[in-house]
Motif scaffolding. Structure first.
Motif, short mmCIF file in Angstrom:
data_model
loop_
_atom_site.label_atom_id
_atom_site.label_comp_id
_atom_site.label_asym_id
_atom_site.label_seq_id
_atom_site.Cartn_x
_atom_site.Cartn_y
_atom_site.Cartn_z
N PHE A 119 -14.20 -68.27 -15.95
CA PHE A 119 -13.97 -69.60 -16.54
C PHE A 119 -12.51 -70.01 -16.42
CE2 PHE A 119 -18.21 -69.14 -18.13
CZ PHE A 119 -18.67 -70.44 -18.22
N PHE A 120 -11.60 -69.04 -16.55
CA PHE A 120 -10.19 -69.34 -16.33
C PHE A 120 -9.98 -69.82 -14.89
CE2 PHE A 120 -6.02 -68.04 -14.77
CZ PHE A 120 -5.18 -68.67 -15.68
N GLY A 121 -10.57 -69.13 -13.94
CA GLY A 121 -10.42 -69.50 -12.53
C GLY A 121 -10.97 -70.88 -12.23
N PHE A 122 -12.17 -71.18 -12.73
CA PHE A 122 -12.75 -72.52 -12.50
C PHE A 122 -11.91 -73.60 -13.17
CE2 PHE A 122 -17.15 -70.55 -11.82
CZ PHE A 122 -17.06 -70.70 -10.45
N GLY A 123 -11.49 -73.35 -14.41
CA GLY A 123 -10.68 -74.32 -15.12
C GLY A 123 -9.36 -74.58 -14.40
N MET A 124 -8.71 -73.52 -13.98
CA MET A 124 -7.45 -73.67 -13.26
C MET A 124 -7.64 -74.39 -11.93
SD MET A 124 -4.90 -72.87 -15.00
CE MET A 124 -3.73 -73.00 -13.66
N SER A 125 -8.71 -74.09 -11.23
CA SER A 125 -8.98 -74.75 -9.95
C SER A 125 -9.11 -76.25 -10.14
CB SER A 125 -10.26 -74.20 -9.32
OG SER A 125 -10.12 -72.84 -9.04
N ILE A 126 -9.87 -76.66 -11.14
CA ILE A 126 -10.04 -78.09 -11.41
C ILE A 126 -8.70 -78.71 -11.80
CG2 ILE A 126 -11.06 -79.75 -13.03
CD1 ILE A 126 -13.57 -77.94 -12.99
N LEU A 127 -7.94 -78.02 -12.63
CA LEU A 127 -6.64 -78.57 -13.05
C LEU A 127 -5.66 -78.67 -11.89
CD1 LEU A 127 -6.19 -76.76 -16.49
CD2 LEU A 127 -6.81 -79.15 -16.09
N ILE A 128 -5.61 -77.67 -11.06
CA ILE A 128 -4.70 -77.71 -9.90
C ILE A 128 -5.05 -78.84 -8.97
CG2 ILE A 128 -4.03 -76.45 -7.81
CD1 ILE A 128 -4.16 -73.88 -9.54
N ILE A 129 -6.33 -78.99 -8.68
CA ILE A 129 -6.76 -80.08 -7.79
C ILE A 129 -6.45 -81.43 -8.41
CG2 ILE A 129 -8.80 -81.20 -6.79
CD1 ILE A 129 -9.95 -78.32 -6.44
N THR A 130 -6.71 -81.58 -9.69
CA THR A 130 -6.45 -82.85 -10.38
C THR A 130 -4.96 -83.16 -10.42
OG1 THR A 130 -8.42 -82.49 -11.73
CG2 THR A 130 -6.87 -84.16 -12.48
N PHE A 131 -4.16 -82.17 -10.78
CA PHE A 131 -2.72 -82.41 -10.83
C PHE A 131 -2.14 -82.70 -9.44
CE2 PHE A 131 -2.52 -80.39 -15.12
CZ PHE A 131 -1.87 -81.45 -15.76
N SER A 132 -2.72 -82.10 -8.41
CA SER A 132 -2.23 -82.41 -7.06
C SER A 132 -2.52 -83.86 -6.67
CB SER A 132 -2.85 -81.44 -6.03
OG SER A 132 -4.22 -81.73 -5.85
N GLN A 133 -3.55 -84.45 -7.25
CA GLN A 133 -3.86 -85.85 -6.98
C GLN A 133 -3.02 -86.79 -7.83
OE1 GLN A 133 -5.98 -86.71 -4.49
NE2 GLN A 133 -6.03 -84.51 -4.16
N ILE A 134 -2.62 -86.34 -9.02
CA ILE A 134 -1.84 -87.17 -9.93
C ILE A 134 -0.38 -87.22 -9.50
CG2 ILE A 134 -0.96 -87.36 -12.29
CD1 ILE A 134 -3.58 -86.13 -13.25
N LEU A 135 0.17 -86.07 -9.19
CA LEU A 135 1.61 -85.99 -8.92
C LEU A 135 1.96 -86.28 -7.49
CD1 LEU A 135 2.33 -82.81 -11.04
CD2 LEU A 135 2.53 -85.18 -11.72
#
Length: 135
Positions: A119-135
């Motif tokens: 769950f940590f891995g999935f959560g981090m994956s989603i966050l990394i992808i999302t932050f890469s689109q935001i920033l």
């Protein structure tokens, strides 16, 4: 010391190392997950984001919360396991008897650890992808 006693001593030493290692891993991931979750919640609250980005960040945060819950369940399961183990040794049970009676708790601990990390891995994956689109 005969060979059986020697093997049993080596086994017990490795089990102790394994217990310490799983505690360290759980603690590190719990601290890391909690810090990242705090960052994400703060980021969502102070930034005006598109609905889709906010949704993905919330999904990532929820997965991190689930990871934290598995870490807490793991800690509770291990405490129960340690207590049961101590009680069995106090009753004079042999190492083999203790291992047989606490086998399931050990398997549950490993399952909870794997679920925490997944769950940590999935959560981090989603966050990394999302932050890469935001920033």
């Amino acid at each position: 010391m005969n060979s059986d006693e020697k093997e049993n001593k080596i086994y017990e030493e490795w089990r102790e190392r394994q217990r310490k290692q799983i505690s360290n891993v759980t603690s590190i991931y719990l601290a890391l997950t909690t810090a990242i979750l705090g960052f994400v919640v703060n980021f969502i609250s102070i930034n005006k984001l598109q609905i889709l980005c906010k949704t993905y960040l919330k999904i990532g945060a929820i997965l991190l919360v689930v990871s934290i819950l598995f870490a807490l369940l793991l800690t509770l399961n291990r405490l129960i396991d340690f207590r049961k183990t101590a009680q069995l040794y106090k009753q004079g049970k042999s190492s083999d008897d203790v291992a047989k009676q606490t086998y399931l708790k050990g398997k549950i601990s490993w399952l909870l650890l794997y679920l925490q990390l997944i769950f940590f891995g999935f959560g981090m994956s989603i966050l990394i992808i999302t932050f890469s689109q935001i920033l």
